[in-house]
Design an enzyme around this catalytic site. Structure first.
Site, PDB file in Angstrom:
ATOM      1  N   GLU A   1      34.275  37.300  48.107  1.00  0.00           N
ATOM      2  CA  GLU A   1      34.390  37.281  49.569  1.00  0.00           C
ATOM      3  C   GLU A   1      35.295  36.157  50.064  1.00  0.00           C
ATOM      4  OE1 GLU A   1      31.119  38.442  52.069  1.00  0.00           O
ATOM      5  OE2 GLU A   1      30.090  39.332  50.379  1.00  0.00           O
TER       6      GLU A   1
ATOM      7  N   THR B   1      38.641  45.283  48.015  1.00  0.00           N
ATOM      8  CA  THR B   1      39.458  44.697  46.949  1.00  0.00           C
ATOM      9  C   THR B   1      40.066  45.777  46.047  1.00  0.00           C
ATOM     10  OG1 THR B   1      38.087  42.734  46.969  1.00  0.00           O
ATOM     11  CG2 THR B   1      39.399  43.101  44.992  1.00  0.00           C
ATOM     12  N   GLU B   2      41.339  45.583  45.716  1.00  0.00           N
ATOM     13  CA  GLU B   2      42.027  46.481  44.790  1.00  0.00           C
ATOM     14  C   GLU B   2      42.614  45.643  43.661  1.00  0.00           C
ATOM     15  OE1 GLU B   2      44.815  48.972  46.807  1.00  0.00           O
ATOM     16  OE2 GLU B   2      43.278  49.747  48.176  1.00  0.00           O
TER      17      GLU B   2
ATOM     18  N   THR C   1      38.321  33.582  48.061  1.00  0.00           N
ATOM     19  CA  THR C   1      38.287  32.442  47.139  1.00  0.00           C
ATOM     20  C   THR C   1      38.265  31.127  47.920  1.00  0.00           C
ATOM     21  OG1 THR C   1      40.685  32.399  47.146  1.00  0.00           O
ATOM     22  CG2 THR C   1      39.647  33.680  45.383  1.00  0.00           C
ATOM     23  N   SER C   2      37.975  30.052  47.218  1.00  0.00           N
ATOM     24  CA  SER C   2      38.028  28.725  47.862  1.00  0.00           C
ATOM     25  C   SER C   2      39.415  28.479  48.457  1.00  0.00           C
ATOM     26  CB  SER C   2      37.719  27.629  46.839  1.00  0.00           C
ATOM     27  OG  SER C   2      36.351  27.655  46.516  1.00  0.00           O
TER      28      SER C   2
ATOM     29  N   SER D   1      42.942  38.399  47.381  1.00  0.00           N
ATOM     30  CA  SER D   1      43.134  37.475  48.497  1.00  0.00           C
ATOM     31  C   SER D   1      44.113  38.066  49.515  1.00  0.00           C
ATOM     32  CB  SER D   1      43.694  36.151  47.975  1.00  0.00           C
ATOM     33  OG  SER D   1      42.742  35.534  47.149  1.00  0.00           O
TER      34      SER D   1
ATOM     35  N   ILE E   1      33.471  46.335  43.019  1.00  0.00           N
ATOM     36  CA  ILE E   1      32.703  46.779  44.181  1.00  0.00           C
ATOM     37  C   ILE E   1      31.197  46.658  43.894  1.00  0.00           C
ATOM     38  CG2 ILE E   1      32.323  48.642  45.837  1.00  0.00           C
ATOM     39  CD1 ILE E   1      35.208  47.292  45.696  1.00  0.00           C
ATOM     40  N   THR E   2      30.564  45.717  44.623  1.00  0.00           N
ATOM     41  CA  THR E   2      29.129  45.465  44.460  1.00  0.00           C
ATOM     42  C   THR E   2      28.325  46.671  44.956  1.00  0.00           C
ATOM     43  OG1 THR E   2      29.555  43.135  44.833  1.00  0.00           O
ATOM     44  CG2 THR E   2      27.265  43.843  44.989  1.00  0.00           C
TER      45      THR E   2
ATOM     46  N   HIS F   1      19.355  18.412  32.039  1.00  0.00           N
ATOM     47  CA  HIS F   1      18.528  19.034  30.996  1.00  0.00           C
ATOM     48  C   HIS F   1      19.054  18.737  29.584  1.00  0.00           C
ATOM     49  CE1 HIS F   1      16.748  21.404  34.255  1.00  0.00           C
ATOM     50  NE2 HIS F   1      15.852  21.855  33.410  1.00  0.00           N
TER      51      HIS F   1
END
Lengths: 386, 253
Positions: free
Chosen positions: A364, A127-128, A366-367, A133, A158-159, A339
């Site tokens: 990873e 991703t940049e 989008t929908s 997408s 970036i994970t 709750h």
């Protein structure tokens, strides 16, 4: 479900992770969320147990289990803590599998055993800022100079970037001033010319490490290439397809965790003289939650099973990811509703599950991208319709 | 060093415990079974001794019906080398002497240096099987082990006594030692261990269970109903009665 997809080994794995989560994860989940602390001690223990390399072949030091096992493990981890689950999923699906799938034998032998045991963690840069997408719009360039490449550009969201020892990334390959298409490389993260920013301040997944990367005249060798120009993009899309199953599993786990808390609360909380699950407005919500989770779980394990059996999973992985992430958002929202006011404060964990759920509809793919993928796949079948 | 570890499958502490209609046993179809807690520590102690000496064999031994193989596999996944399952699908012994006799018959030809067992089972809780087994096989015995140390042909055991006191005893091998929970940190099975568990040797023996000196006739759930006692009389009489109740029944001092 147990008999449909699970062997004795799968059941043992799930039980082991459930025990591990009870003693090692649940006691710290609130603290690492509230302080945004990366739980390296837990990740290191998971590495010792083989959980950082579930689908990695034994030949390269991995656990050599299948994708059903991998999905089951991510689900069980996410039930306890989504930040830890995404750290494992990003390291495995995105940090390690690109090398396993398309690295040279030399690269595999050099890197994969260290990644498999968790001695070093892996990150993945696709991703940049202007290519999310639309991943084909990658602007990072790698310009060929003799046997080397000079890399310029940057990556975002970036994970594991700040905790990883190895980074795979994509870039436009430039040779003699001509764009040859997108290729992929693997580099150590202490390389000159790579700057890693401070961690992002996120809504959820707060104990996972997410950062921006900058490449400034970064010099790398042609032997660092893991995918030729033109191939890189395809390989990374294939990686993302597999990764979708792990995000679907993460969504099921997140939903399950929130649902179990809501179910328990509904038997403890009384209103108008009755346990609140006696009111259909609450009780039927719980029925819907359980049904959605069951459906999401089946889609996820079916996609994983198809992958293990060598079938094409483009449509199934997208459907599992889309359905499970949207179900997780709905279920974590309802868990707070059940709750009431207590759900909105941090003493009860459901607000954490709610914050952790939103990213599942974005990361990873989008929908919207999942729907696009599904549409392309189903339109292929139009001609065979009567 | 050849070590046997007795492992029992018991209902988990969070499992529902419904009774069968005859009220003499649990409805096993609804029970979630796990490895007995203190047996898990016994297994860890055995694995650590094997690893420290870089030599030896750890054999897990379990008595019970077919479902027992689940905890046997778990012990193999954690690192035991092989297993013996003493299968008793009918007439499961609830008498510790009968159980220990079955273990003794299965183990007598094996010449173990050490037998580890958990301090007691979390279901029946007699805490006798390990000691009786040691006696039947002519071994030294110790209970409530908090730590062990192997010396030449001897074992030094730290035993837990009452009120925070400990006792070190040194005994000759072979020895049967029952282990207290908390004496070490049991490991999780690794994925490698889980994948390898099915390939390890599991020897099933099917002895007939002899006479038992005791049997379970009826199981009751504890009565948890609230009882309200009305205290009548003058203020002084009520106060006096209340003080007596506080002192003798609620035990406020």
């Amino acid at each position: 479900m147990d008999t449909l997809f699970f062997t004795d080994e799968h059941n043992m794995l799930i039980e082991m992770i459930s025990d591990f989560a009870k003693s090692e994860i649940i006691p710290i989940a609130k603290e690492i969320d509230q302080t945004s602390r990366f739980p390296s001690e837990v990740i290191s223990k998971l590495g010792d147990l083989g959980i950082l390399s579930i689908p990695v072949p034994k030949k390269y030091g991995g656990s050599g289990m299948d994708n059903v096992a991998y999905a089951a493990a991510i689900m069980e981890l996410a039930k306890a803590d989504a930040s830890i689950a995404i750290t494992v999923a990003a390291h495995t699906s995105l940090g390690t599998m690109p090398i396993v799938l398309s690295g040279t034998e030399e690269q595999k032998k050099k890197y994969v055993p260290k990644l498999a045991t968790g001695k070093i963690l892996g990150a993945f840069g696709l991703t940049e800022p202007e290519a999310g997408s639309d991943a084909g719009a990658t602007r990072t360039t790698a310009e060929r100079k003799g046997n080397n490449y000079i890399v310029n550009g940057g990556k975002i969201f970036i994970t594991n970037a700040g905790v990883a020892g190895l980074l795979s990334f994509t870039a436009q390959i430039i040779e003699d001033g001509k764009n040859k298409g997108i290729g992929a490389f693997i580099i150590p993260t202490d390389i000159d010319g790579l700057t890693i920013s401070e961690p992002e301040k996120k809504m959820g997944w707060k104990a996972s490490d997410t950062r921006q990367l900058f490449f400034n005249n970064m010099l790398i060798s042609e032997s660092d290439m893991i995918a030729e120009p033109g191939e890189g993009f395809k390989i990374f899309l294939k990686i993302l397809t597999g990764g979708r199953i792990s995000i679907a599993a993460l969504a099921v786990g997140t939903a399950q965790g929130a649902y179990e808390k809501a179910l328990k609360y509904s038997t403890e909380r009384k209103a108008f003289g009755k346990e609140i699950n006696n009111f259909q407005s609450i009780g039927f919500k719980l029925s819907d939650m359980a049904t959605q989770i069951e459906a999401a779980k089946l889609l996820t394990f079916h996609a994983a099973w198809k992958k293990d059996n060598g079938h094409d999973i483009i449509k199934e992985a997208a459907m599992a990811k889309l359905f499970a992430s949207e179900a997780a958002m709905k279920i974590t929202t309802d868990a707070i509703q059940i709750h009431g006011g207590y759900g909105y404060v941090k003493d009860y964990d459901v607000e954490r599950y709610f914050r952790d759920a939103k990213i599942l509809e974005i990361g990873e793919g989008t929908s919207e991208v999942q729907r696009l993928i599904i549409l392309k796949q189903i339109l292929k079948k139009v001609e065979s319709l009567v | 060093m050849k070590i046997a570890v007795l492992v029992k499958q018991v209902p988990g502490s969070e499992s529902p415990l419904p009774l069968v209609s005859s009220q003499d046993w649990l409805d096993e179809s609804q029970v979630a079974y796990i490895m007995n807690e203190s047996d898990n520590y016994g297994l860890e102690e055995a694995l650590q001794i094997r690893e420290k000496n870089n030599d030896g064999e750890v054999v897990v031994v379990s008595l019970g019906p077919d479902r027992t193989q689940k905890v046997i596999r778990e012990a193999l996944a954690k690192g035991a080398d092989r297993a013996i399952h003493i299968q008793t699908n009918e007439n499961y012994p609830t008498d510790p002497l009968a159980a220990a006799s079955l273990f003794a018959d299965a183990l007598k030809g094996e010449d173990f240096d050490i037998i580890f067992s958990g301090l007691q089972s979390d279901d029946l809780g007699y805490g006798q099987t390990g000691v009786i087994l040691g006696e039947l096989l002519g071994m030294s015995t110790a209970t409530l082990a908090m730590a062990t140390e192997i010396l030449d042909n001897k074992i030094k055991v730290k035993r837990e006594l009452e009120a925070g006191y400990f006792q070190w005893v040194t005994m000759s091998l072979p020895a049967s030692i029952s282990v207290q929970s908390g004496c070490n940190t049991p490991r999780y099975p690794s994925l490698k261990g889980i994948m390898g568990a099915k390939k390890k040797e599991l020897n099933v023996v099917t002895p007939s269970v002899g006479d038992q000196n005791q049997s379970i006739k009826k199981i009751y759930a504890p009565n948890t109903a609230k009882e309200t006692v009305m205290i009548k009389g003058s203020v002084d009489q009520v106060v006096e009665k209340l003080v007596t109740i506080f002192r003798n029944e609620i035990k406020i001092t």
